[in-house]
Scaffold this motif. Structure first.
Motif, mmCIF file in Angstrom:
data_model
loop_
_atom_site.group_PDB
_atom_site.id
_atom_site.type_symbol
_atom_site.label_atom_id
_atom_site.label_comp_id
_atom_site.label_asym_id
_atom_site.label_seq_id
_atom_site.Cartn_x
_atom_site.Cartn_y
_atom_site.Cartn_z
ATOM 1 N N PHE A 1 15.159 4.648 -13.191
ATOM 2 C CA PHE A 1 14.150 3.623 -12.936
ATOM 3 C C PHE A 1 13.867 3.498 -11.442
ATOM 4 O O PHE A 1 12.701 3.492 -11.024
ATOM 5 C CB PHE A 1 14.618 2.279 -13.513
ATOM 6 C CG PHE A 1 13.551 1.234 -13.506
ATOM 7 C CD1 PHE A 1 12.713 1.082 -14.592
ATOM 8 C CD2 PHE A 1 13.381 0.392 -12.416
ATOM 9 C CE1 PHE A 1 11.710 0.122 -14.593
ATOM 10 C CE2 PHE A 1 12.388 -0.568 -12.406
ATOM 11 C CZ PHE A 1 11.556 -0.706 -13.502
ATOM 12 N N VAL A 2 14.922 3.405 -10.647
ATOM 13 C CA VAL A 2 14.756 3.269 -9.195
ATOM 14 C C VAL A 2 14.029 4.489 -8.643
ATOM 15 O O VAL A 2 13.076 4.353 -7.866
ATOM 16 C CB VAL A 2 16.115 3.053 -8.491
ATOM 17 C CG1 VAL A 2 15.979 3.174 -6.976
ATOM 18 C CG2 VAL A 2 16.703 1.690 -8.858
ATOM 19 N N GLY B 1 22.313 0.744 -7.596
ATOM 20 C CA GLY B 1 21.230 1.697 -7.802
ATOM 21 C C GLY B 1 20.323 1.829 -6.587
ATOM 22 O O GLY B 1 19.906 2.935 -6.230
ATOM 23 N N LEU B 2 20.023 0.708 -5.948
ATOM 24 C CA LEU B 2 19.176 0.748 -4.752
ATOM 25 C C LEU B 2 19.889 1.431 -3.588
ATOM 26 O O LEU B 2 19.276 2.194 -2.838
ATOM 27 C CB LEU B 2 18.733 -0.664 -4.360
ATOM 28 C CG LEU B 2 17.699 -1.304 -5.273
ATOM 29 C CD1 LEU B 2 17.522 -2.785 -4.949
ATOM 30 C CD2 LEU B 2 16.368 -0.572 -5.178
ATOM 31 N N ARG B 3 21.198 1.177 -3.466
ATOM 32 C CA ARG B 3 21.972 1.847 -2.413
ATOM 33 C C ARG B 3 22.046 3.348 -2.661
ATOM 34 O O ARG B 3 21.875 4.155 -1.756
ATOM 35 C CB ARG B 3 23.390 1.279 -2.346
ATOM 36 C CG ARG B 3 23.576 0.129 -1.417
ATOM 37 C CD ARG B 3 25.045 -0.175 -1.148
ATOM 38 N NE ARG B 3 25.888 -0.159 -2.340
ATOM 39 C CZ ARG B 3 26.062 -1.198 -3.176
ATOM 40 N NH1 ARG B 3 25.446 -2.325 -2.949
ATOM 41 N NH2 ARG B 3 26.843 -1.091 -4.225
ATOM 42 N N GLU B 4 22.337 3.715 -3.909
ATOM 43 C CA GLU B 4 22.505 5.123 -4.257
ATOM 44 C C GLU B 4 21.206 5.916 -4.177
ATOM 45 O O GLU B 4 21.241 7.140 -4.076
ATOM 46 C CB GLU B 4 23.103 5.258 -5.660
ATOM 47 C CG GLU B 4 24.551 4.831 -5.751
ATOM 48 C CD GLU B 4 25.457 5.659 -4.856
ATOM 49 O OE1 GLU B 4 25.416 6.906 -4.933
ATOM 50 O OE2 GLU B 4 26.203 5.058 -4.059
ATOM 51 N N ALA B 5 20.075 5.235 -4.235
ATOM 52 C CA ALA B 5 18.790 5.937 -4.145
ATOM 53 C C ALA B 5 18.647 6.623 -2.788
ATOM 54 O O ALA B 5 17.934 7.614 -2.668
ATOM 55 C CB ALA B 5 17.643 4.967 -4.378
ATOM 56 N N GLY B 6 19.340 6.083 -1.788
ATOM 57 C CA GLY B 6 19.308 6.698 -0.464
ATOM 58 C C GLY B 6 17.925 6.673 0.163
ATOM 59 O O GLY B 6 17.581 7.563 0.933
ATOM 60 N N MET C 1 12.177 -5.063 -3.390
ATOM 61 C CA MET C 1 12.071 -6.379 -4.014
ATOM 62 C C MET C 1 11.368 -6.283 -5.367
ATOM 63 O O MET C 1 11.763 -6.938 -6.333
ATOM 64 C CB MET C 1 11.341 -7.347 -3.080
ATOM 65 C CG MET C 1 12.147 -7.643 -1.824
ATOM 66 S SD MET C 1 11.233 -8.457 -0.497
ATOM 67 C CE MET C 1 10.570 -9.876 -1.311
ATOM 68 N N LYS C 2 10.358 -5.454 -5.452
ATOM 69 C CA LYS C 2 9.648 -5.266 -6.715
ATOM 70 C C LYS C 2 10.533 -4.539 -7.714
ATOM 71 O O LYS C 2 10.579 -4.891 -8.896
ATOM 72 C CB LYS C 2 8.353 -4.479 -6.477
ATOM 73 C CG LYS C 2 7.521 -4.316 -7.723
ATOM 74 C CD LYS C 2 6.180 -3.675 -7.417
ATOM 75 C CE LYS C 2 5.336 -3.619 -8.666
ATOM 76 N NZ LYS C 2 4.005 -3.090 -8.377
ATOM 77 N N ILE C 3 11.255 -3.526 -7.261
ATOM 78 C CA ILE C 3 12.158 -2.775 -8.135
ATOM 79 C C ILE C 3 13.228 -3.713 -8.696
ATOM 80 O O ILE C 3 13.509 -3.710 -9.893
ATOM 81 C CB ILE C 3 12.796 -1.588 -7.387
ATOM 82 C CG1 ILE C 3 11.720 -0.572 -6.992
ATOM 83 C CG2 ILE C 3 13.888 -0.933 -8.224
ATOM 84 C CD1 ILE C 3 12.201 0.516 -6.029
#
Length: 160
Positions: A67-68, A98-103, A79-81
């Motif tokens: 998703f991310v 998930g947001l951190r891992e997206a890099g 913020m939207k994610i």
């Protein structure tokens, strides 16, 4: 009228959920809601979802990762994610992870999204700057990402 045996009901719910998962990843809560709307009870739904998790067909971490990545590829900000994942019933710690891992460097992404929409030139007037800032905020970028996107020359970020 014959009623389904519990095991038969669980099997049907599991099969229905597998069909849904064959099209795309789902959050656990989202899939539970779909099963409930289809008429399956809470116990049946929970048993079916537990089976799917055991089999590896349902994985909340994998859902968040996909998703991310898809939202970043579309140019959405964090913020939207986060809001979209929360609407789907995903736990906050999983969202953070998930947001951190997206890099993803969201300041860089905001600058790229701004450049694609408005061109390489930075906004010349205060009105234009406000218009572009609103656009980026609606895309889910935080204030610091917006500031960076509006103030940094695209060449500095390697966007040209």
């Amino acid at each position: 009228m014959q009623t389904d045996q519990p095991e038969d009901s669980v099997s049907k719910a599991t099969a229905y959920a597998v069909r849904l998962l064959s099209r795309r990843e789902y959050a656990r809560a989202e899939l539970a809601q779909r099963l409930s709307r289809k008429g399956y009870g809470r116990d049946t739904t929970e048993t079916a979802l537990a089976r799917l998790e055991e089999l590896g067909y349902l994985c909340e971490e994998r859902f968040v990762e996909h998703f991310v990545r898809s939202r970043v590829d579309r140019g959405s900000g964090p913020m939207k994610i986060r809001a979209e994942l929360q609407q789907r019933g995903v736990d906050g710690s999983l969202i953070d992870h998930g947001l951190r891992e997206a890099g993803c460097d969201f300041s860089h992404l905001a600058a790229d999204v701004r450049r694609r929409k408005f061109g390489d030139e930075r906004p010349a007037t205060l009105e234009e700057k406000a218009r572009q800032a609103r656009f980026l905020a609606q895309r889910g970028f935080a204030a610091d990402h917006v500031r960076t996107a509006l103030d940094v020359d695209p060449a500095e970020l390697g966007l040209e």
